[in-house]
Structures are given as structure tokens and as C-alpha cells.
Design a protein around this motif. Structure first.
Motif, PDB file in Angstrom:
ATOM      1  N   ILE A 223       0.816  -1.217   0.000  1.00  0.00           N
ATOM      2  CA  ILE A 223       0.000   0.000   0.000  1.00  0.00           C
ATOM      3  C   ILE A 223       0.847   1.263   0.000  1.00  0.00           C
ATOM      4  N   VAL A 224       2.140   1.132  -0.259  1.00  0.00           N
ATOM      5  CA  VAL A 224       3.011   2.304  -0.221  1.00  0.00           C
ATOM      6  C   VAL A 224       2.613   3.330  -1.284  1.00  0.00           C
TER       7      VAL A 224
ATOM      8  N   TYR B 180      -0.055   8.394   1.878  1.00  0.00           N
ATOM      9  CA  TYR B 180       1.018   9.373   2.043  1.00  0.00           C
ATOM     10  C   TYR B 180       2.220   8.683   2.662  1.00  0.00           C
ATOM     11  N   ILE B 181       3.402   9.073   2.238  1.00  0.00           N
ATOM     12  CA  ILE B 181       4.610   8.403   2.707  1.00  0.00           C
ATOM     13  C   ILE B 181       4.834   8.619   4.198  1.00  0.00           C
ATOM     14  N   SER B 182       4.461   9.775   4.710  1.00  0.00           N
ATOM     15  CA  SER B 182       4.649  10.025   6.143  1.00  0.00           C
ATOM     16  C   SER B 182       3.717   9.144   6.981  1.00  0.00           C
ATOM     17  N   THR B 183       2.478   8.983   6.537  1.00  0.00           N
ATOM     18  CA  THR B 183       1.547   8.094   7.240  1.00  0.00           C
ATOM     19  C   THR B 183       2.021   6.657   7.173  1.00  0.00           C
TER      20      THR B 183
END
Length: 116
Positions: A79-80, A84-87
Motif C-alpha cells: 500500500i506504499v 502518504y509516505i509520512s503516514t
């Protein structure tokens, strides 16, 4: 009215069949030879029950718990692209932190030591 009659008849028939099968399936003769464990026709040398290692059981349960947690962690890689990458990083790091804290706790309690 008709459906309740059919329901009552079916209930009576099924109860009668269960009672009759229970009565007919009872063993009336209890033989000592039939109740003993079978070892190729010879009398058993030892007990049929072997001692069970509680330590092995505890390590197996810990393995299953961590295996399920790793299984929950695997979909994180797929799911990357959807989040959002931070989440994604926060969720993965938080989950790994919980996993590592659980491993440290088990290690600190001595549950991972196989032999004393």
C-alpha cells in the motif's frame, strides 16, 4: 399454521432420531483389552501419555503470536503507493515498535530461553 405444524413434526422426528441413535450407540461391554493402548498385540511397556514440555508450548505460542503480527505487517509494502509516505512510515514504525517491545518483554521475562 401449516408451517408451525411442519416445524413441530420435524423437531419431533429429529429429536426421536437423536435419542434412538444415542441409545443404540452405547457400548454395553467394557473390555480391559479393548480399552488399553495397542502396540502390535503386545502389552504396552510404558504409559500411553508422554510428559509434555510447558517450555516448548510457551515458545510455540510466542512464535504464533509473532507470526500473526508479521502477517499483518506484510500488506504494508503493497500500500506504499496508495497512502502518504509520512503516514506509511509512521504506521510501519509504530507497528514495528510494538513488535520489538513485545520481543524485548518476552526476552526480559526469560521466555525465550530454551534450557535453564
Amino acid at each position: 399454521m401449516l408451517t408451525s405444524l411442519f416445524t413441530t413434526i420435524i423437531l419431533i422426528i429429529s429429536t426421536a432420531v437423536m435419542i434412538i441413535s444415542s441409545i443404540l450407540s452405547k457400548k454395553t461391554i467394557s473390555d480391559r483389552e479393548k480399552n488399553s493402548p495397542f502396540e502390535c498385540g503386545f502389552d504396552p511397556k510404558g504409559s500411553a501419555r508422554l510428559p509434555f514440555s510447558l517450555r516448548f508450548f510457551l515458545i510455540a505460542v510466542i512464535f504464533l503470536i509473532f507470526d500473526v503480527e508479521i502477517t499483518l505487517l506484510l500488506p504494508l509494502a503493497s500500500i506504499v503507493d496508495m497512502t502518504y509516505i509520512s503516514t506509511w512510515i509512521f504506521t510501519g514504525a509504530f507497528f514495528l515498535l510494538i513488535l520489538l517491545l513485545g520481543l524485548y518483554h518476552e526476552w526480559n521475562q526469560g521466555a525465550l530461553e530454551w534450557a535453564n
